[in-house]
Design an enzyme around this catalytic site. Structure first.
Site, PDB file in Angstrom:
ATOM      1  N   HIS A   1       8.387   2.769   0.591  1.00 15.01           N
ATOM      2  CA  HIS A   1       6.937   3.071   0.449  1.00 15.01           C
ATOM      3  C   HIS A   1       5.834   2.191  -0.295  1.00 15.01           C
ATOM      4  O   HIS A   1       6.657   1.155  -0.349  1.00 15.01           O
ATOM      5  CB  HIS A   1       8.081   4.390  -0.909  1.00 15.01           C
ATOM      6  CG  HIS A   1       8.456   5.337  -0.249  1.00 15.01           C
ATOM      7  ND1 HIS A   1       8.111   6.725  -0.375  1.00 15.01           N
ATOM      8  CD2 HIS A   1       9.396   5.419  -0.456  1.00 15.01           C
ATOM      9  CE1 HIS A   1       8.546   7.378   0.191  1.00 15.01           C
ATOM     10  NE2 HIS A   1       9.197   7.085   0.361  1.00 15.01           N
TER      11      HIS A   1
ATOM     12  N   ASN B   1       5.096   4.344   4.705  1.00 18.47           N
ATOM     13  CA  ASN B   1       5.103   5.486   4.807  1.00 18.47           C
ATOM     14  C   ASN B   1       3.458   4.445   4.234  1.00 18.47           C
ATOM     15  O   ASN B   1       3.277   3.494   3.782  1.00 18.47           O
ATOM     16  CB  ASN B   1       5.272   5.744   3.365  1.00 18.47           C
ATOM     17  CG  ASN B   1       6.342   6.879   3.243  1.00 18.47           C
ATOM     18  OD1 ASN B   1       7.742   6.921   4.455  1.00 18.47           O
ATOM     19  ND2 ASN B   1       6.786   8.148   2.333  1.00 18.47           N
ATOM     20  N   VAL B   2       2.686   4.953   4.788  1.00 20.96           N
ATOM     21  CA  VAL B   2       1.117   5.006   4.987  1.00 20.96           C
ATOM     22  C   VAL B   2       0.170   6.159   4.615  1.00 20.96           C
ATOM     23  O   VAL B   2       0.361   6.933   4.869  1.00 20.96           O
ATOM     24  CB  VAL B   2       0.820   4.081   6.009  1.00 20.96           C
ATOM     25  CG1 VAL B   2      -0.879   3.359   5.592  1.00 20.96           C
ATOM     26  CG2 VAL B   2       1.359   2.630   5.933  1.00 20.96           C
TER      27      VAL B   2
ATOM     28  N   GLY C   1       3.517   0.980   0.893  1.00 22.21           N
ATOM     29  CA  GLY C   1       2.752   0.615   2.439  1.00 22.21           C
ATOM     30  C   GLY C   1       0.998  -0.193   2.119  1.00 22.21           C
ATOM     31  O   GLY C   1       1.058  -0.966   3.568  1.00 22.21           O
TER      32      GLY C   1
ATOM     33  N   ASP D   1       6.399  14.986   2.173  1.00 23.06           N
ATOM     34  CA  ASP D   1       7.664  13.399   1.452  1.00 23.06           C
ATOM     35  C   ASP D   1       7.656  13.407  -0.446  1.00 23.06           C
ATOM     36  O   ASP D   1       7.838  15.005  -1.098  1.00 23.06           O
ATOM     37  CB  ASP D   1       6.185  12.711   1.373  1.00 23.06           C
ATOM     38  CG  ASP D   1       6.003  10.814   0.801  1.00 23.06           C
ATOM     39  OD1 ASP D   1       7.148  10.766   0.290  1.00 23.06           O
ATOM     40  OD2 ASP D   1       4.760  10.530   0.617  1.00 23.06           O
TER      41      ASP D   1
END
Length: 279
Positions: free
Chosen positions: A208, A230-231, A210, A82
């Site tokens: 991104h 993305n979480v 999330g 990431d």
């Protein structure tokens, strides 16, 4: 099951119009929670880490563990890096065995610097068979090493195709109103902007920030063209709550309680994104 790449997983998601969750991990319990959740849902999943999380889990021991767990998984699992900003960290990641990496040039003041740096990283990564995610605009909410917080800058649809064409990026992270971390106000996503970006570029789009979005926000984003979601914060908060609810538990019991909470939170997200039964 063999280790998958993010490109393989997102190709199917883009064609069939569902979302795949990406979750950061810094230890075995987190990685195990994510993969077991994906197996429960029979859903593909993407896991990894980020430059800011290196103090909690170094590449040299974290990534071999993730890769081994991914290979043993009953569902497709990809290992992805990431938000990363420094060239030397990206090179370490390529040597560590990530299947894909994210170069985030959104902090650069000059758009051309982001384009040139992204293109150079893509060139190197592609030579090693690794896909690259880049960010255009800025999602905001993250802090740099000085403590300065990134401000949100919306992605301009008119710039998206030129950026992808010039950089060769395999995946594009877009800014449509989300932010990293905990929201202080209800986010308002610009779905028409997202749809315009989707019409402009062919590569999988990434959302991104999330954590904290409503179920409808996720559904509308995926319907509008998002393939990867993305979480992180929502999962961490679930673990934190499990620990707070059991103040008398010992350390090892707390590890398992946190893992169970993270698994349950991940299952909810994977089902919501539409990945259930897609493995």
């Amino acid at each position: 099951m063999a280790l998958y790449t993010m490109k393989e997983i997102l190709k199917d998601a883009q064609e069939k119009k569902y979302g795949v969750g990406f979750f950061n991990a810094v230890n075995m319990e987190m990685a195990r929670a994510y993969i077991s959740a994906a197996e429960e849902c029979s859903s593909p999943i993407i896991i990894g880490t980020a430059e800011a999380l290196l103090p909690y889990g170094a590449f040299e021991w974290l990534i071999p563990m993730m890769i081994e767990q991914a290979r043993r998984a009953k569902v497709p699992v990809a290992i992805h890096l990431d938000h990363t900003y420094r060239f030397e960290v990206l090179m370490q990641a390529l040597r560590a065995g990530f299947g894909s990496i994210m170069y985030d040039g959104s902090r650069l003041k000059d758009h051309e610097d982001n384009v040139c740096n992204s293109a150079e990283i893509v060139k190197i990564a592609h030579a090693m068979g690794v896909g690259v995610e880049c960010e255009l605009g800025s999602v905001g909410g993250l802090s740099d090493e000085t403590g300065k917080v990134d401000q949100m800058v919306y992605t301009e649809p008119g710039d998206a195709k030129d950026f992808v064409d010039r950089t060769g990026a395999d995946f594009l992270a877009v800014s449509i109103g989300t932010q990293h971390g905990v929201y202080k106000a209800t986010p308002k996503l610009d779905i028409p902007r997202l749809k315009e970006i989707r019409r402009t570029v062919d590569v999988p789009l990434v959302l991104h920030g999330g954590s904290g979005l409503s179920d409808d926000d996720f559904r509308n984003s995926i319907a509008g063209g998002i393939c990867k979601v993305n979480v992180y914060t929502d999962v961490i908060l679930a673990a934190k709550q499990a620990i707070a609810d059991n103040p008398d538990a010992g350390y090892t019991d707390l590890c398992l309680l946190a893992e169970q909470a993270m698994r349950a939170a991940t299952v909810k997200k994977l089902k919501l994104f539409g990945g259930e039964g897609r493995a």
